[in-house]
Design an enzyme around this catalytic site. Structure first.
Site, PDB file in Angstrom:
ATOM      1  N   ARG A 178       5.100 -10.542  -6.450  1.00 46.41           N
ATOM      2  CA  ARG A 178       3.686 -10.479  -6.037  1.00 46.41           C
ATOM      3  C   ARG A 178       3.170 -11.812  -5.519  1.00 46.41           C
ATOM      4  O   ARG A 178       1.990 -12.128  -5.675  1.00 46.41           O
ATOM      5  CB  ARG A 178       2.785 -10.024  -7.188  1.00 46.41           C
ATOM      6  CG  ARG A 178       2.986  -8.601  -7.624  1.00 46.41           C
ATOM      7  CD  ARG A 178       2.118  -7.669  -6.799  1.00 46.41           C
ATOM      8  NE  ARG A 178       2.296  -6.295  -7.225  1.00 46.41           N
ATOM      9  CZ  ARG A 178       1.443  -5.643  -8.014  1.00 46.41           C
ATOM     10  NH1 ARG A 178       0.363  -6.235  -8.450  1.00 46.41           N
ATOM     11  NH2 ARG A 178       1.682  -4.405  -8.337  1.00 46.41           N
ATOM     12  N   ARG A 193      -3.749 -11.760  -4.711  1.00 48.89           N
ATOM     13  CA  ARG A 193      -5.141 -12.196  -4.892  1.00 48.89           C
ATOM     14  C   ARG A 193      -5.333 -13.589  -5.454  1.00 48.89           C
ATOM     15  O   ARG A 193      -6.435 -14.119  -5.412  1.00 48.89           O
ATOM     16  CB  ARG A 193      -5.875 -11.180  -5.778  1.00 48.89           C
ATOM     17  CG  ARG A 193      -6.226  -9.921  -5.029  1.00 48.89           C
ATOM     18  CD  ARG A 193      -6.631  -8.825  -5.972  1.00 48.89           C
ATOM     19  NE  ARG A 193      -5.507  -8.501  -6.836  1.00 48.89           N
ATOM     20  CZ  ARG A 193      -5.487  -7.489  -7.702  1.00 48.89           C
ATOM     21  NH1 ARG A 193      -6.549  -6.736  -7.837  1.00 48.89           N
ATOM     22  NH2 ARG A 193      -4.422  -7.254  -8.429  1.00 48.89           N
ATOM     23  N   ARG A 240      -8.215  -9.721   2.747  1.00 50.63           N
ATOM     24  CA  ARG A 240      -8.639  -8.494   2.047  1.00 50.63           C
ATOM     25  C   ARG A 240     -10.139  -8.243   2.104  1.00 50.63           C
ATOM     26  O   ARG A 240     -10.589  -7.131   1.883  1.00 50.63           O
ATOM     27  CB  ARG A 240      -8.137  -8.541   0.602  1.00 50.63           C
ATOM     28  CG  ARG A 240      -6.660  -8.238   0.462  1.00 50.63           C
ATOM     29  CD  ARG A 240      -6.360  -6.737   0.545  1.00 50.63           C
ATOM     30  NE  ARG A 240      -6.707  -6.085  -0.719  1.00 50.63           N
ATOM     31  CZ  ARG A 240      -7.786  -5.374  -0.930  1.00 50.63           C
ATOM     32  NH1 ARG A 240      -8.671  -5.195   0.034  1.00 50.63           N
ATOM     33  NH2 ARG A 240      -8.022  -4.845  -2.107  1.00 50.63           N
ATOM     34  N   ASP A 296       3.679  -1.782  -0.594  1.00 53.52           N
ATOM     35  CA  ASP A 296       3.548  -1.405  -1.999  1.00 53.52           C
ATOM     36  C   ASP A 296       4.588  -0.337  -2.274  1.00 53.52           C
ATOM     37  O   ASP A 296       4.995   0.380  -1.354  1.00 53.52           O
ATOM     38  CB  ASP A 296       2.138  -0.890  -2.312  1.00 53.52           C
ATOM     39  CG  ASP A 296       1.906  -0.830  -3.819  1.00 53.52           C
ATOM     40  OD1 ASP A 296       1.530  -1.858  -4.399  1.00 53.52           O
ATOM     41  OD2 ASP A 296       2.161   0.232  -4.419  1.00 53.52           O
ATOM     42  N   TYR A 355       4.001   7.684 -11.070  1.00 53.13           N
ATOM     43  CA  TYR A 355       2.719   7.704 -10.335  1.00 53.13           C
ATOM     44  C   TYR A 355       2.433   9.094  -9.778  1.00 53.13           C
ATOM     45  O   TYR A 355       1.296   9.577  -9.830  1.00 53.13           O
ATOM     46  CB  TYR A 355       2.719   6.643  -9.232  1.00 53.13           C
ATOM     47  CG  TYR A 355       2.581   5.249  -9.807  1.00 53.13           C
ATOM     48  CD1 TYR A 355       1.338   4.774 -10.220  1.00 53.13           C
ATOM     49  CD2 TYR A 355       3.687   4.425 -10.001  1.00 53.13           C
ATOM     50  CE1 TYR A 355       1.198   3.511 -10.776  1.00 53.13           C
ATOM     51  CE2 TYR A 355       3.562   3.169 -10.555  1.00 53.13           C
ATOM     52  CZ  TYR A 355       2.313   2.715 -10.947  1.00 53.13           C
ATOM     53  OH  TYR A 355       2.185   1.468 -11.519  1.00 53.13           O
TER      54      TYR A 355
END
Ligand code: CP3
Length: 347
Positions: free
Chosen positions: A29, A33, A42, A78, A156
């Site tokens: 990652r 962020r 973003r 992703d 998921y």
């Protein structure tokens, strides 16, 4: 032809079990962020827009390479976006994470899932891979392609977003095993063709993320999970020669079964020491890991102590790729990342 796969880099050599003058380092990652330049992108674009616009995906993939000089890049995408082409409604909701609007509930839903061709389904990611691998080749930095593993994708699909304790996954494989196996067949086909397409587009290594594997015990692993992981490795190896990395967390109880899966490199989280993992997984395997990402939020002396400990442990391994034990956390200060890189590079 120039070598866009950087086969002679520290990272690819470490994946092949060859130790270089120092340990290569990248972070899971690493585009995310905690970087202000990522947050700026973003602000103007949704998560899915960034993934589906090759120029933006390429731009954020390169951000951590430009800022820190990591030894490998990982393509910005992703594990869940390839599911959209199967007929799944996916969104990333601020503060919530991924949400699936039409979760899979039984055999009828499983039968409705399409197995799309990766060039139609994820052509934007393949285009971003071509752009990034070409941009990075002169700098000698290899690009990692990746996919979610079938179990984690199933988690998921079935749970619909918040995965929890895999209740629906286990219920399906225990009460409707034929439906489970049908779902795994479809995901195995999706994942293998997606990985091959990424390697063909310029990815120098491929990582399979099985983030929810830690909830599965050894007997269930053998019956419901391992056969599909093995199959993916076989299918990918039959058509391309790039190192394959397997990553999961909380799976020390499965380390003894890793070797038979056939991957080249195994990711280890902070719950095990690297030398213990080496003994259990097998002496011939390169390992990747395993700094606790929380240490980057704490004080400098604990960070230094633990990075130095891992580098010390690293000396007895077959070969080592320094990484975190899981993804970097959004509140991570960038100077802490810088510090880890300094220590790994021997500064
Ligand atoms: O830099 C990189 O490592 C490449 C990009 C990458 C992302 N997701 C981007 C992302 C990778 C390799 C992933 C893998 C992924 N995605 C996994 C496996 C690894 C792991 O952490 O176990 C999983 C389980 C997912 C699913 C997913 N995507 C979740 C649970 C979330 C929400 C949690 C969060 O951090 O917000 C995402 C969103 C996501 N994927 C973000 C990023 C950078 C944050 C989205 C944002 O910018 O708001």
């Amino acid at each position: 032809m120039s070598d866009t796969r950087c086969t002679d880099s520290l990272f690819i050599n470490a994946c092949r079990g060859i130790r270089g003058e120092r340990v290569p380092v990248w972070f899971m990652r690493q585009a995310g962020r905690y970087l202000e330049e990522y947050r700026a992108v973003r602000k103007a674009h949704s998560m899915l827009d960034v993934i589906r616009t090759p120029e933006l995906a390429a731009q954020v993939t390169l951000q951590p390479i430009d800022r820190f000089g990591f030894d490998a890049a990982i393509i910005f995408a992703d594990i869940l976006n390839p599911l959209i082409g199967m007929g799944i409604e996916l969104d990333f909701v601020e503060g919530e994470g991924p949400v699936i609007g039409n979760p899979v509930r039984g055999l009828d839903d499983i039968r409705r899932l399409r197995v799309p061709d990766p060039t139609e389904n994820t052509g934007y990611t393949l285009e971003a891979i071509r752009a990034v691998s070409t941009a990075l080749a002169p700098r000698g930095v290899p690009l990692i392609g990746f996919s979610g593993a079938p179990l984690t994708l199933s988690a998921y699909l079935l749970e619909g977003g918040r995965v929890g304790n895999l209740e629906r996954v286990k219920k399906l494989f225990l009460t409707e095993p034929a439906a489970w196996h049908e779902l795994q067949e479809k995901l195995t086909a999706l994942v293998s063709s997606y990985l091959i397409a990424q390697a063909n587009a310029g990815a120098a290594a491929l990582q399979l993320f099985d983030s929810w594997l830690g909830a599965i015990g050894p007997a269930q692993f053998d019956e419901f999970v391992a056969p599909y992981l093995k199959r993916i490795v076989e299918i990918v190896r039959a058509s391309c020669d790039v190192p394959m990395i397997f990553f999961a967390t909380g799976t020390a109880g499965l380390f003894g079964k890793y070797a038979e899966l056939g991957f080249d490199v195994y990711g280890v989280d902070w719950r095990s020491s690297l030398p213990d993992a080496q003994r259990l997984i097998g002496e011939r395997f390169p390992l990747q890991g395993n700094l606790d990402p929380l240490l980057l939020l704490g004080d400098r002396s604990n960070l230094d102590k633990n990075v130095r400990r891992i580098l010390e442990e690293s000396r007895v391994l077959k070969s080592h790729i320094f990484n975190l034990g899981h993804g970097i956390l959004p509140p991570t200060p960038v100077d802490q990342v810088q510090r880890v890189l300094e220590l790994v590079r021997g500064g």
